[in-house]
Design an enzyme around this catalytic site. Structure first.
Site, PDB file in Angstrom:
ATOM      1  N   CYS A  67       0.736  -1.157  -0.182  1.00 20.80           N
ATOM      2  CA  CYS A  67       0.009   0.154  -0.062  1.00 20.80           C
ATOM      3  C   CYS A  67       0.925   1.241   0.106  1.00 20.80           C
ATOM      4  O   CYS A  67       0.279   2.286  -0.101  1.00 20.80           O
ATOM      5  CB  CYS A  67      -0.775   0.129   1.207  1.00 20.80           C
ATOM      6  SG  CYS A  67       0.096   0.528   2.683  1.00 20.80           S
ATOM      7  N   GLU A 111      -5.865   1.889  -8.513  1.00 21.10           N
ATOM      8  CA  GLU A 111      -4.777   1.036  -7.881  1.00 21.10           C
ATOM      9  C   GLU A 111      -4.392  -0.259  -8.599  1.00 21.10           C
ATOM     10  O   GLU A 111      -5.126  -1.297  -8.751  1.00 21.10           O
ATOM     11  CB  GLU A 111      -5.046   0.873  -6.323  1.00 21.10           C
ATOM     12  CG  GLU A 111      -4.019  -0.016  -5.737  1.00 21.10           C
ATOM     13  CD  GLU A 111      -4.360  -0.349  -4.250  1.00 21.10           C
ATOM     14  OE1 GLU A 111      -5.496  -0.829  -3.954  1.00 21.10           O
ATOM     15  OE2 GLU A 111      -3.704   0.026  -3.370  1.00 21.10           O
TER      16      GLU A 111
HETATM   17  P1  NAD Z   1      -8.974  -7.043   0.170  1.00 25.56           P
HETATM   18  O1  NAD Z   1     -10.112  -5.710   0.525  1.00 25.56           O
HETATM   19  O2  NAD Z   1      -9.681  -7.841  -0.937  1.00 25.56           O
HETATM   20  O3  NAD Z   1      -9.351  -7.985   1.567  1.00 25.56           O
HETATM   21  C1  NAD Z   1      -8.737  -7.560   2.845  1.00 25.56           C
HETATM   22  C2  NAD Z   1      -9.764  -8.322   3.783  1.00 25.56           C
HETATM   23  O4  NAD Z   1     -11.218  -8.052   3.661  1.00 25.56           O
HETATM   24  C3  NAD Z   1      -9.511  -9.893   3.915  1.00 25.56           C
HETATM   25  O5  NAD Z   1      -9.320 -10.640   5.081  1.00 25.56           O
HETATM   26  C4  NAD Z   1     -10.806 -10.534   3.081  1.00 25.56           C
HETATM   27  O6  NAD Z   1     -11.139 -11.503   3.398  1.00 25.56           O
HETATM   28  C5  NAD Z   1     -11.796  -9.272   3.492  1.00 25.56           C
HETATM   29  N1  NAD Z   1     -12.491  -9.193   2.293  1.00 25.56           N
HETATM   30  C6  NAD Z   1     -12.677  -9.371   1.036  1.00 25.56           C
HETATM   31  N2  NAD Z   1     -13.787  -9.002   0.563  1.00 25.56           N
HETATM   32  C7  NAD Z   1     -14.763  -8.770   1.343  1.00 25.56           C
HETATM   33  C8  NAD Z   1     -16.170  -8.472   1.293  1.00 25.56           C
HETATM   34  N3  NAD Z   1     -16.682  -8.436   0.037  1.00 25.56           N
HETATM   35  N4  NAD Z   1     -16.813  -8.471   2.435  1.00 25.56           N
HETATM   36  C9  NAD Z   1     -16.196  -8.691   3.646  1.00 25.56           C
HETATM   37  N5  NAD Z   1     -14.894  -8.890   3.733  1.00 25.56           N
HETATM   38  C10 NAD Z   1     -14.047  -8.830   2.531  1.00 25.56           C
HETATM   39  O7  NAD Z   1      -7.557  -6.401   0.294  1.00 25.56           O
HETATM   40  P2  NAD Z   1      -6.618  -7.586  -0.270  1.00 25.56           P
HETATM   41  O8  NAD Z   1      -6.361  -7.921  -1.557  1.00 25.56           O
HETATM   42  O9  NAD Z   1      -6.307  -8.632   0.696  1.00 25.56           O
HETATM   43  O10 NAD Z   1      -5.092  -6.284  -0.096  1.00 25.56           O
HETATM   44  C11 NAD Z   1      -4.434  -5.598  -0.880  1.00 25.56           C
HETATM   45  C12 NAD Z   1      -5.175  -4.156  -0.584  1.00 25.56           C
HETATM   46  O11 NAD Z   1      -5.169  -3.796   0.596  1.00 25.56           O
HETATM   47  C13 NAD Z   1      -4.663  -3.302  -1.486  1.00 25.56           C
HETATM   48  O12 NAD Z   1      -5.828  -2.341  -1.990  1.00 25.56           O
HETATM   49  C14 NAD Z   1      -4.017  -2.328  -0.587  1.00 25.56           C
HETATM   50  O13 NAD Z   1      -3.546  -0.989  -0.980  1.00 25.56           O
HETATM   51  C15 NAD Z   1      -4.530  -2.390   0.571  1.00 25.56           C
HETATM   52  N6  NAD Z   1      -3.623  -2.355   1.747  1.00 25.56           N
HETATM   53  C16 NAD Z   1      -3.839  -0.984   2.791  1.00 25.56           C
HETATM   54  C17 NAD Z   1      -2.907  -0.923   3.710  1.00 25.56           C
HETATM   55  C18 NAD Z   1      -2.946   0.344   4.504  1.00 25.56           C
HETATM   56  O14 NAD Z   1      -2.624   0.466   5.543  1.00 25.56           O
HETATM   57  N7  NAD Z   1      -3.670   1.502   3.982  1.00 25.56           N
HETATM   58  C19 NAD Z   1      -2.089  -1.790   3.928  1.00 25.56           C
HETATM   59  C20 NAD Z   1      -1.940  -2.958   3.279  1.00 25.56           C
HETATM   60  C21 NAD Z   1      -2.632  -3.377   2.209  1.00 25.56           C
END
Ligand code: NAD
Length: 499
Positions: A281, A384
């Site tokens: 991120c 992104e």
């Molecule tokens: P994601 O949003 O797909 O998943 C994150 C979490 O949400 C997981 O535990 C997943 O099981 C859950 N989830 C997924 N879909 C869901 C839904 N429809 N309803 C409820 N829960 C759901 O993210 P990812 O692909 O695992 O991670 C990458 C993303 O995270 C990127 O956008 C990155 O920029 C972001 N990120 C942000 C930070 C920050 O501090 N701002 C840090 C790390 C990653």
């Protein structure tokens, strides 16, 4: 096939929902394990037993809780390689990068050893005649952490450290893509002396997350992941009366001023743009050179560096700069966006589309890409990409460059490369972005400061780790006390000053 269940009341427990997800090896495209996906009933039962265990933990003196953190630091150091191996196997990142993932989480646990100091309240002696006033920070009860795939050690540790040290019980719902490391962290917490039930690791997908959001016992939800899910979780959690902080996606700009050392800037861009295959991120995904001459010289320096990057599986050791992306769907999405960039008129200066690795043809490897002449209306600029794709947007002036970063909907991190102190100072003061680097491409704050983005990169009031995390995981109670010898009057019916 390895089956990964849940960690409940200090034990590995098989899932009972009948639903599972495949855990892939991104380097080979093979299924290497199956992870249970919890039902609402499983989640609710785990919350209920966490709530029971929390009462004694919340009443344990903070020094004892801090000692658990101290021991956890020792164990994380002891098992660093094992944890990193589990991360690389399921996430795909290189082994040294996976160790960094554990290390940056461990540093927050080190900070949490200071819990007794951080949890100290305030006291005013003689706030009125015979009256003392004091406030204390109390744990919330049961709280939840929902974490993304890209830092399977660091972000769970950022969530659990402050929450547990502050006296809460935590339901951790890690990413279903790389669940092994969080389960190992739970085992280490137990070995460090954390009582059973205080950390419950519930694997799952939307069903488990929705059950967390609707469970009345859960008091707070800390989320890290993509912006659409962050927004969804923030609105549902807060509508249900929970405290919530949700950190989302990013599009981090790095501005390169004409006076910058362009070799340093190019090195920084390559590391920050392509490290971890761009799946951070805080990755830099947009380079903004100021002036065409700066842009031309920068591109000239970037191209050979990017073409020399080595892409491969973590098992190839130090010979690899970055590994595969996490899923076949992520790879397809990145390549689709690259095509969109070309179709919308950007110039692909380094083309990684045909990248393939002998022996790993089914892995999710994506070659490095560099775009030049990207404009703000293009999808590759607005979205992104979360892959090894760096976009160059040429700005005519510093004002245009800072304006680009300020107008973008994301506001996680940003950087400026310059030798000019005035410009750097102006940038740091004016920019509407949470974390700013001056000649530092990935300005991730250390554990004792706080981490958090602005705009669509963060929802909620308080940041992660640092003192903010202890504020997020506690609530303040203020007591006004007067003892009988101080009571000089009978019933009072009006508000009045205490003097
Ligand atoms: P994601 O949003 O797909 O998943 C994150 C979490 O949400 C997981 O535990 C997943 O099981 C859950 N989830 C997924 N879909 C869901 C839904 N429809 N309803 C409820 N829960 C759901 O993210 P990812 O692909 O695992 O991670 C990458 C993303 O995270 C990127 O956008 C990155 O920029 C972001 N990120 C942000 C930070 C920050 O501090 N701002 C840090 C790390 C990653």
């Amino acid at each position: 096939m390895q089956q990964i269940g849940h960690w409940i009341d200090g034990k590995h427990v098989a899932g009972t929902s009948g639903r599972t997800a495949d855990v892939m090896n991104p380097a080979t495209g093979e299924v290497q394990a199956q992870v249970a996906l919890a039902s609402k009933a499983e989640l609710d039962a785990a919350v209920a037993s966490a709530a029971k265990a929390q009462r004694a933990w919340g009443a344990t003196n903070p020094q004892r809780r801090a000692r658990v953190m101290m021991e956890l630091v020792r164990l994380l150091n002891r098992d660093m390689d094992k944890l990193a191996e589990a991360i690389s196997r399921e996430h795909g990142k290189t082994f040294p990068d996976a160790k960094g993932d554990v290390q940056r989480g461990l540093e927050v646990i080190e900070f949490c050893i200071g819990a007794p100091h951080l949890l100290k309240g305030e006291f005013t002696d003689s706030a009125g005649p015979g009256i003392d006033m004091y406030s204390m920070r109390q744990p919330l009860g049961v709280v939840a952490g929902i974490t993304p795939f890209n830092f399977p050690a660091m972000i769970p540790l950022w969530k659990m450290g402050p929450a547990l040290a502050a006296g809460n019980a935590m339901i951790l719902k890690p990413s279903e893509r790389d669940p092994s490391c969080p389960m190992m962290l739970a085992e280490l917490c137990q070995e460090a002396g954390l009582p059973d039930g205080i950390l419950q690791v519930i694997n799952g997908d939307k069903e488990a997350v929705d059950a967390i959001l609707d469970n009345e016992v859960v008091q707070a939800v800390g989320f890290v992941g993509s912006t659409p899910i962050a927004q969804y979780i923030y609105s549902r959690a807060t509508a249900n009366g929970k405290r919530s902080q949700c950190f989302g996606g990013a599009k981090n700009h790095m501005i390169i001023m004409p006076d910058a050392d362009l070799d340093q800037a190019a090195d920084a861009l390559v590391g920050a743009g392509y490290g971890a295959a761009g799946e951070r991120c805080m990755a830099i995904s947009v380079a903004v050179p100021v002036g065409d001459e700066t842009a031309d010289r920068l591109i000239e320096k970037l191209v050979p560096r990017i073409e020399a990057l080595k892409v491969g599986p973590y098992t190839a050791g130090n010979d690899v700069d970055f590994g595969p992306v996490v899923t076949a769907a992520a790879k397809a999405n990145i390549l689709r966006l690259v095509e969109t960039g070309l179709a919308q008129g950007a110039k692909l200066v380094v083309d990684g589309r045909d990248f393939s690795l002998q022996g790993y043809e089914n892995g999710y490897f994506v070659g490095a890409h560099l775009f030049d002449h990207v404009t703000p209306d293009m999808d590759i600029y607005k979205t992104e990409i979360f892959g090894p794709v760096l976009s160059t947007v040429r700005a005519k002036s510093y004002e245009e460059a800072i304006g680009l970063a300020m107008d973008h909907e994301y506001g996680n991190g940003t950087a400026i490369f310059t030798r000019d102190g005035d410009t750097a100072r102006d940038f740091a003061n004016r920019i509407n972005i949470g974390m700013v680097g001056i000649n530092v491409p990935i300005p991730v704050p250390l554990a004792y400061h706080t981490f958090g983005g602005w705009k669509k990169s963060g929802f909620g009031d308080l940041n992660q780790h640092g003192p903010d995390a202890f504020r997020f995981y506690t609530r303040t109670k203020t007591i006004t006390a007067r003892w009988p010898s101080g009571i000089k009057e009978g019933a009072a019916f009006n508000f009045k000053a205490m003097d």
